[in-house]
Design a protein around this motif. Structure first.
Motif, PDB file in Angstrom:
ATOM      1  N   LEU A   1     -38.681  -5.142  -7.986  1.00  0.00           N
ATOM      2  CA  LEU A   1     -39.490  -5.044  -9.199  1.00  0.00           C
ATOM      3  C   LEU A   1     -40.250  -3.721  -9.258  1.00  0.00           C
ATOM      4  O   LEU A   1     -40.602  -3.144  -8.234  1.00  0.00           O
ATOM      5  N   GLY A   2     -40.526  -3.278 -10.495  1.00  0.00           N
ATOM      6  CA  GLY A   2     -41.346  -2.089 -10.698  1.00  0.00           C
ATOM      7  C   GLY A   2     -40.585  -0.792 -10.690  1.00  0.00           C
ATOM      8  O   GLY A   2     -41.174   0.271 -10.811  1.00  0.00           O
ATOM      9  N   ASN A   3     -39.295  -0.827 -10.550  1.00  0.00           N
ATOM     10  CA  ASN A   3     -38.490   0.387 -10.600  1.00  0.00           C
ATOM     11  C   ASN A   3     -38.037   0.620 -12.031  1.00  0.00           C
ATOM     12  O   ASN A   3     -38.006  -0.284 -12.856  1.00  0.00           O
ATOM     13  N   ASP A   4     -37.703   1.858 -12.347  1.00  0.00           N
ATOM     14  CA  ASP A   4     -37.293   2.206 -13.703  1.00  0.00           C
ATOM     15  C   ASP A   4     -36.045   1.450 -14.142  1.00  0.00           C
ATOM     16  O   ASP A   4     -35.929   1.029 -15.276  1.00  0.00           O
ATOM     17  N   GLU A   5     -35.094   1.340 -13.264  1.00  0.00           N
ATOM     18  CA  GLU A   5     -33.879   0.617 -13.610  1.00  0.00           C
ATOM     19  C   GLU A   5     -33.749  -0.615 -12.721  1.00  0.00           C
ATOM     20  O   GLU A   5     -34.250  -0.632 -11.608  1.00  0.00           O
ATOM     21  N   PRO A   6     -33.119  -1.643 -13.226  1.00  0.00           N
ATOM     22  CA  PRO A   6     -32.999  -2.871 -12.431  1.00  0.00           C
ATOM     23  C   PRO A   6     -32.228  -2.625 -11.140  1.00  0.00           C
ATOM     24  O   PRO A   6     -31.192  -1.959 -11.142  1.00  0.00           O
ATOM     25  N   ASN A   7     -32.775  -3.085 -10.091  1.00  0.00           N
ATOM     26  CA  ASN A   7     -32.134  -2.974  -8.786  1.00  0.00           C
ATOM     27  C   ASN A   7     -31.926  -4.382  -8.251  1.00  0.00           C
ATOM     28  O   ASN A   7     -32.762  -4.908  -7.519  1.00  0.00           O
ATOM     29  N   THR A   8     -30.835  -4.999  -8.630  1.00  0.00           N
ATOM     30  CA  THR A   8     -30.534  -6.361  -8.202  1.00  0.00           C
ATOM     31  C   THR A   8     -29.322  -6.336  -7.293  1.00  0.00           C
ATOM     32  O   THR A   8     -28.319  -5.687  -7.588  1.00  0.00           O
TER      33      THR A   8
ATOM     34  N   PRO B   1     -43.173  -9.482  -0.544  1.00  0.00           N
ATOM     35  CA  PRO B   1     -43.778  -8.142  -0.529  1.00  0.00           C
ATOM     36  C   PRO B   1     -42.721  -7.048  -0.349  1.00  0.00           C
ATOM     37  O   PRO B   1     -41.667  -7.281   0.233  1.00  0.00           O
ATOM     38  N   CYS B   2     -43.066  -5.870  -0.860  1.00  0.00           N
ATOM     39  CA  CYS B   2     -42.168  -4.711  -0.776  1.00  0.00           C
ATOM     40  C   CYS B   2     -43.011  -3.470  -0.521  1.00  0.00           C
ATOM     41  O   CYS B   2     -44.034  -3.264  -1.180  1.00  0.00           O
ATOM     42  N   ALA B   3     -42.581  -2.634   0.415  1.00  0.00           N
ATOM     43  CA  ALA B   3     -43.325  -1.420   0.749  1.00  0.00           C
ATOM     44  C   ALA B   3     -43.170  -0.338  -0.317  1.00  0.00           C
ATOM     45  O   ALA B   3     -44.082   0.455  -0.538  1.00  0.00           O
ATOM     46  N   SER B   4     -42.023  -0.293  -0.992  1.00  0.00           N
ATOM     47  CA  SER B   4     -41.770   0.795  -1.938  1.00  0.00           C
ATOM     48  C   SER B   4     -41.654   0.335  -3.393  1.00  0.00           C
ATOM     49  O   SER B   4     -41.210   1.092  -4.242  1.00  0.00           O
ATOM     50  N   CYS B   5     -42.035  -0.895  -3.682  1.00  0.00           N
ATOM     51  CA  CYS B   5     -41.985  -1.391  -5.058  1.00  0.00           C
ATOM     52  C   CYS B   5     -43.072  -2.448  -5.227  1.00  0.00           C
ATOM     53  O   CYS B   5     -43.819  -2.728  -4.293  1.00  0.00           O
ATOM     54  N   SER B   6     -43.155  -3.041  -6.399  1.00  0.00           N
ATOM     55  CA  SER B   6     -44.228  -4.010  -6.630  1.00  0.00           C
ATOM     56  C   SER B   6     -43.887  -5.414  -6.135  1.00  0.00           C
ATOM     57  O   SER B   6     -44.726  -6.308  -6.201  1.00  0.00           O
ATOM     58  N   GLY B   7     -42.693  -5.613  -5.620  1.00  0.00           N
ATOM     59  CA  GLY B   7     -42.300  -6.898  -5.060  1.00  0.00           C
ATOM     60  C   GLY B   7     -40.805  -7.090  -5.143  1.00  0.00           C
ATOM     61  O   GLY B   7     -40.111  -6.384  -5.872  1.00  0.00           O
ATOM     62  N   ILE B   8     -40.312  -8.044  -4.373  1.00  0.00           N
ATOM     63  CA  ILE B   8     -38.882  -8.350  -4.391  1.00  0.00           C
ATOM     64  C   ILE B   8     -38.722  -9.790  -4.861  1.00  0.00           C
ATOM     65  O   ILE B   8     -39.076 -10.734  -4.146  1.00  0.00           O
ATOM     66  N   GLU B   9     -38.239  -9.936  -6.094  1.00  0.00           N
ATOM     67  CA  GLU B   9     -37.969 -11.272  -6.606  1.00  0.00           C
ATOM     68  C   GLU B   9     -36.755 -11.800  -5.844  1.00  0.00           C
ATOM     69  O   GLU B   9     -35.674 -11.198  -5.878  1.00  0.00           O
ATOM     70  N   THR B  10     -36.967 -12.911  -5.134  1.00  0.00           N
ATOM     71  CA  THR B  10     -35.960 -13.418  -4.216  1.00  0.00           C
ATOM     72  C   THR B  10     -35.522 -14.814  -4.629  1.00  0.00           C
ATOM     73  O   THR B  10     -36.358 -15.673  -4.917  1.00  0.00           O
ATOM     74  N   SER B  11     -34.224 -15.031  -4.638  1.00  0.00           N
ATOM     75  CA  SER B  11     -33.662 -16.342  -4.913  1.00  0.00           C
ATOM     76  C   SER B  11     -32.593 -16.611  -3.853  1.00  0.00           C
ATOM     77  O   SER B  11     -31.621 -15.866  -3.741  1.00  0.00           O
ATOM     78  N   LEU B  12     -32.810 -17.655  -3.085  1.00  0.00           N
ATOM     79  CA  LEU B  12     -31.891 -18.006  -2.007  1.00  0.00           C
ATOM     80  C   LEU B  12     -31.396 -19.433  -2.247  1.00  0.00           C
ATOM     81  O   LEU B  12     -32.196 -20.367  -2.307  1.00  0.00           O
ATOM     82  N   THR B  13     -30.091 -19.578  -2.415  1.00  0.00           N
ATOM     83  CA  THR B  13     -29.499 -20.899  -2.608  1.00  0.00           C
ATOM     84  C   THR B  13     -28.747 -21.282  -1.344  1.00  0.00           C
ATOM     85  O   THR B  13     -27.896 -20.523  -0.865  1.00  0.00           O
ATOM     86  N   LEU B  14     -29.095 -22.460  -0.813  1.00  0.00           N
ATOM     87  CA  LEU B  14     -28.427 -23.006   0.367  1.00  0.00           C
ATOM     88  C   LEU B  14     -27.520 -24.134  -0.082  1.00  0.00           C
ATOM     89  O   LEU B  14     -27.945 -25.038  -0.809  1.00  0.00           O
ATOM     90  N   TYR B  15     -26.283 -24.064   0.342  1.00  0.00           N
ATOM     91  CA  TYR B  15     -25.311 -25.088  -0.015  1.00  0.00           C
ATOM     92  C   TYR B  15     -25.058 -25.985   1.190  1.00  0.00           C
ATOM     93  O   TYR B  15     -25.122 -25.548   2.348  1.00  0.00           O
TER      94      TYR B  15
END
Length: 152
Positions: free
Chosen positions: A82-89, A56-70
């Motif tokens: 997600l949902g912003n005009d420009e990609p925010n990664t 969930p995200c308060a100011s966007c439509s969601g936070i696509e999350t990828s966490l890799t544990l080594y």
């Protein structure tokens, strides 16, 4: 008849004599010793790999999350808002540590909340106090392991 009662008496004494004597010298289990299961997420689960989901995200439509544990104790975290005009990664890398119970990882050098409970094939994001997120949508705070990344 006298023979029969003597035989019965001897039989009773024989059975009674087989009973273990109860002495106060017998060692009783110490109730103060806490028995615990030594299996933890850290030492029992195949936890290394990539976990993903949309948080969930308060100011966007969601936070696509990828966490890799080594396996060497390092991680890679990629967040896409997600949902912003420009990609925010954003991507960060660092080390993680385990809590004392061996069931939660702490991502070092990340803003709080930076803890995840480690379950079988999932990570559950914890709040800043290290508790499971409650409320309307606690399932939205879970990242699932990409099982296609698992090697046999």
């Amino acid at each position: 008849m006298k023979f029969l009662s003597t035989l019965l008496f001897i039989s009773m004494i024989s059975f009674w004599g087989c009973d273990e004597p109860k002495t106060s010298n017998q060692k009783q289990p110490d109730a103060s010793i806490a028995l615990h299961d030594s299996h933890t997420s850290q030492n029992s689960l195949d936890w290394s790999g990539t976990y993903s989901g949309v948080m969930p995200c308060a100011s966007c439509s969601g936070i696509e999350t990828s966490l890799t544990l080594y396996a060497d104790g390092t991680y890679s975290l990629q967040l896409t808002y997600l949902g912003n005009d420009e990609p925010n990664t954003f991507e960060t890398r660092g080390r993680f540590s385990w809590n004392e119970a061996g069931n939660t990882i702490i991502l070092e050098h990340e803003d709080e909340p930076n803890q995840f409970f480690v379950g079988e094939n999932y990570l559950a994001k914890l709040d800043k106090d290290g508790n499971r997120v409650t409320g309307d949508l606690p399932g939205n705070y879970v990242l699932h392991k990409n099982l296609s990344d698992v090697s046999d």
